[in-house]
Scaffold this motif. Structure first.
Motif, PDB file in Angstrom:
ATOM      1  N   GLY A 220       0.819  -1.215   0.000  1.00 11.52           N
ATOM      2  CA  GLY A 220       0.000   0.000   0.000  1.00 11.52           C
ATOM      3  C   GLY A 220       0.852   1.264   0.000  1.00 11.52           C
ATOM      4  N   CYS A 221       1.911   1.263   0.810  1.00 19.14           N
ATOM      5  CA  CYS A 221       2.794   2.440   0.865  1.00 19.14           C
ATOM      6  C   CYS A 221       3.478   2.667  -0.477  1.00 19.14           C
ATOM      7  N   TYR A 222       3.997   1.596  -1.065  1.00 16.52           N
ATOM      8  CA  TYR A 222       4.693   1.738  -2.342  1.00 16.52           C
ATOM      9  C   TYR A 222       3.733   2.161  -3.459  1.00 16.52           C
ATOM     10  N   GLU A 223       2.494   1.695  -3.392  1.00 11.09           N
ATOM     11  CA  GLU A 223       1.512   2.121  -4.401  1.00 11.09           C
ATOM     12  C   GLU A 223       1.255   3.618  -4.294  1.00 11.09           C
ATOM     13  N   HIS A 224       1.185   4.142  -3.069  1.00  9.25           N
ATOM     14  CA  HIS A 224       1.081   5.592  -2.882  1.00  9.25           C
ATOM     15  C   HIS A 224       2.289   6.290  -3.508  1.00  9.25           C
ATOM     16  N   HIS A 234       8.158  12.541 -12.334  1.00 11.02           N
ATOM     17  CA  HIS A 234       9.575  12.217 -12.107  1.00 11.02           C
ATOM     18  C   HIS A 234       9.780  10.762 -12.513  1.00 11.02           C
ATOM     19  N   ARG A 235      10.237  10.557 -13.758  1.00 10.76           N
ATOM     20  CA  ARG A 235      10.267   9.227 -14.342  1.00 10.76           C
ATOM     21  C   ARG A 235      11.225   8.281 -13.611  1.00 10.76           C
ATOM     22  N   ARG A 236      12.419   8.754 -13.292  1.00 12.89           N
ATOM     23  CA  ARG A 236      13.387   7.879 -12.632  1.00 12.89           C
ATOM     24  C   ARG A 236      12.894   7.461 -11.249  1.00 12.89           C
ATOM     25  N   LEU A 237      12.343   8.413 -10.492  1.00 10.46           N
ATOM     26  CA  LEU A 237      11.837   8.078  -9.171  1.00 10.46           C
ATOM     27  C   LEU A 237      10.615   7.169  -9.254  1.00 10.46           C
ATOM     28  N   GLU A 238       9.803   7.348 -10.283  1.00 13.48           N
ATOM     29  CA  GLU A 238       8.664   6.447 -10.478  1.00 13.48           C
ATOM     30  C   GLU A 238       9.164   5.019 -10.709  1.00 13.48           C
ATOM     31  N   ALA A 239      10.191   4.889 -11.541  1.00 15.79           N
ATOM     32  CA  ALA A 239      10.747   3.558 -11.810  1.00 15.79           C
ATOM     33  C   ALA A 239      11.318   2.943 -10.536  1.00 15.79           C
ATOM     34  N   ASP A 240      12.016   3.754  -9.733  1.00 17.98           N
ATOM     35  CA  ASP A 240      12.573   3.243  -8.473  1.00 17.98           C
ATOM     36  C   ASP A 240      11.465   2.713  -7.561  1.00 17.98           C
ATOM     37  N   ALA A 241      10.355   3.471  -7.485  1.00 14.17           N
ATOM     38  CA  ALA A 241       9.244   3.042  -6.632  1.00 14.17           C
ATOM     39  C   ALA A 241       8.596   1.774  -7.174  1.00 14.17           C
ATOM     40  N   LEU A 242       8.522   1.638  -8.496  1.00 13.13           N
ATOM     41  CA  LEU A 242       7.973   0.419  -9.090  1.00 13.13           C
ATOM     42  C   LEU A 242       8.844  -0.793  -8.770  1.00 13.13           C
ATOM     43  N   VAL A 243      10.163  -0.602  -8.780  1.00 17.25           N
ATOM     44  CA  VAL A 243      11.062  -1.700  -8.416  1.00 17.25           C
ATOM     45  C   VAL A 243      10.800  -2.138  -6.977  1.00 17.25           C
ATOM     46  N   SER A 244      10.672  -1.170  -6.075  1.00 15.92           N
ATOM     47  CA  SER A 244      10.402  -1.495  -4.677  1.00 15.92           C
ATOM     48  C   SER A 244       9.037  -2.148  -4.511  1.00 15.92           C
ATOM     49  N   LEU A 245       8.049  -1.664  -5.252  1.00 14.72           N
ATOM     50  CA  LEU A 245       6.715  -2.265  -5.194  1.00 14.72           C
ATOM     51  C   LEU A 245       6.776  -3.721  -5.655  1.00 14.72           C
ATOM     52  N   GLY A 246       7.558  -3.985  -6.695  1.00 18.26           N
ATOM     53  CA  GLY A 246       7.714  -5.362  -7.157  1.00 18.26           C
ATOM     54  C   GLY A 246       8.327  -6.253  -6.099  1.00 18.26           C
ATOM     55  N   GLU A 247       9.306  -5.714  -5.358  1.00 17.56           N
ATOM     56  CA  GLU A 247       9.921  -6.505  -4.282  1.00 17.56           C
ATOM     57  C   GLU A 247       8.914  -6.830  -3.181  1.00 17.56           C
ATOM     58  N   ALA A 248       8.033  -5.872  -2.892  1.00 12.50           N
ATOM     59  CA  ALA A 248       7.001  -6.127  -1.891  1.00 12.50           C
ATOM     60  C   ALA A 248       6.018  -7.177  -2.375  1.00 12.50           C
ATOM     61  N   HIS A 249       5.606  -7.075  -3.655  1.00 13.16           N
ATOM     62  CA  HIS A 249       4.711  -8.091  -4.213  1.00 13.16           C
ATOM     63  C   HIS A 249       5.356  -9.478  -4.156  1.00 13.16           C
ATOM     64  N   LEU A 250       6.647  -9.538  -4.517  1.00 13.77           N
ATOM     65  CA  LEU A 250       7.334 -10.827  -4.531  1.00 13.77           C
ATOM     66  C   LEU A 250       7.429 -11.407  -3.123  1.00 13.77           C
ATOM     67  N   VAL A 255       3.828 -13.233  -7.576  1.00  9.40           N
ATOM     68  CA  VAL A 255       4.839 -13.170  -8.633  1.00  9.40           C
ATOM     69  C   VAL A 255       4.322 -12.412  -9.852  1.00  9.40           C
ATOM     70  N   ALA A 256       3.061 -12.612 -10.207  1.00  7.93           N
ATOM     71  CA  ALA A 256       2.501 -11.957 -11.397  1.00  7.93           C
ATOM     72  C   ALA A 256       2.534 -10.440 -11.264  1.00  7.93           C
ATOM     73  N   SER A 257       2.188  -9.933 -10.086  1.00 10.91           N
ATOM     74  CA  SER A 257       2.209  -8.485  -9.874  1.00 10.91           C
ATOM     75  C   SER A 257       3.637  -7.952  -9.882  1.00 10.91           C
ATOM     76  N   ALA A 258       4.561  -8.722  -9.297  1.00  8.05           N
ATOM     77  CA  ALA A 258       5.964  -8.308  -9.316  1.00  8.05           C
ATOM     78  C   ALA A 258       6.460  -8.186 -10.747  1.00  8.05           C
ATOM     79  N   ARG A 259       6.156  -9.184 -11.571  1.00  7.59           N
ATOM     80  CA  ARG A 259       6.578  -9.153 -12.971  1.00  7.59           C
ATOM     81  C   ARG A 259       5.971  -7.944 -13.691  1.00  7.59           C
ATOM     82  N   ARG A 260       4.696  -7.669 -13.435  1.00  6.33           N
ATOM     83  CA  ARG A 260       4.006  -6.566 -14.118  1.00  6.33           C
ATOM     84  C   ARG A 260       4.660  -5.223 -13.804  1.00  6.33           C
TER      85      ARG A 260
END
Length: 288
Positions: A220-224, A234-250, A255-260
């Motif tokens: 939930g925090c990473y989705e925010h 801020h494209r680079r920071l958005e990508a960084d947050a997506l990477v962290s969100l994927g780690e939380a999903h994993l 796994v499917a959400s992490a991959r997405r």
């Protein structure tokens, strides 16, 4: 004649279309004795160039601003230029260069009595320590930044410092203190409507909850964080947050959400000027 810009999207489109013109104007100003104009133009484009990944243009414009400030013998302009070059050095993984600029910035901020400027330098020195795996020194820098920002009465600066204090506590394993400090930061950022600060603090909270194996809270925090970073463009920071969100999903077994979300992060990195997708490709490869 001024061009009216109705919202952020229009402003981003205008900067995108006029980027080369603005950079040429900056170069001309610096080359023909209009040094203050050159410095101010550099400050006007720095956020756009950083957020959209035009890092070569970003650093060259900052160096031009520093040269202009030196010619003007203006300590305040020099301090600011060195400070932003220090921030850029950290962002681009050039810690030695960053530290040199930050030390020069601090000296000038101290000379001019600028407490908020000194505090910003302390925060960035803490960031260098954190990236070097030294959370203790990072926490000390963050606490000093908080002290200086409080003396200066700088609310937004206090919020950034509180987030840094919280992040360092998390690295040291003191999760209760981390959450408490980050929640204070989030309240201050919300009170002054600072969306970037809110996005960064949601990331800190996500990291802390992930360390506590509170996977739903972390997601939930990473989705925010993703939503807010996307909102400010801020494209680079958005990508960084997506990477962290994927780690939380994993970590939660999704796994499917992490991959997405990792694929979304990869697409963003591939679109940036200095594309580097190796890290995300390696993460995706582990999911096959």
């Amino acid at each position: 004649m001024p061009v009216p810009l109705g919202d952020r999207d229009q402003a981003v489109r205008w900067f995108t279309e006029e980027r080369q013109v603005l950079l040429s104007a900056l170069e001309l100003a610096g080359g023909h004795g209009f040094d203050r104009h050159a410095a101010h133009l550099a400050w006007a484009v720095t956020t756009f160039l950083n957020q959209r990944g035009y890092w070569e243009d970003w650093t060259s414009s900052l160096r031009a601003a520093l040269s202009a400030a030196v010619r003007l013998a203006d300590d305040r302009l020099e301090a600011y230029a060195h400070g932003v070059l220090g921030f850029a050095g950290i962002s681009l993984d050039r810690p030695d260069d960053a530290r040199r600029h930050l030390e020069l910035a601090y000296e000038r901020y101290r000379r001019t009595g600028d407490l908020a400027g000194q505090a910003r330098v302390e925060l960035n020195l803490g960031w260098i320590s954190d990236r070097a795996g030294q959370p203790g020194p990072a926490l000390a820098h963050a606490r000093e930044a908080l002290r200086l920002h409080r003396l200066a009465g700088h609310v937004t600066g206090q919020a950034f410092a509180l987030n840094a204090v919280g992040w360092s506590h998390a690295q040291l394993g003191d999760h209760h203190a981390a959450i408490e400090s980050c929640e204070q930061a989030l309240a201050l950022f919300t009170s002054v409507d600072n969306v970037l600060g809110q996005a960064i603090t949601w990331t800190s909270l996500g990291h802390t909850h992930l360390q506590l194996d509170a996977f739903d809270a972390a997601v939930g925090c990473y989705e925010h964080a993703v939503r807010l970073r996307r909102e400010i463009g801020h494209r680079r920071l958005e990508a960084d947050a997506l990477v962290s969100l994927g780690e939380a999903h994993l970590a939660a077994g999704d796994v499917a959400s992490a991959r997405r979300v990792w694929r979304q992060a990869r697409d963003i990195h591939a679109s940036l000027e200095a594309a580097d997708t190796d890290g995300i490709d390696a993460k995706l490869a582990t999911l096959r």
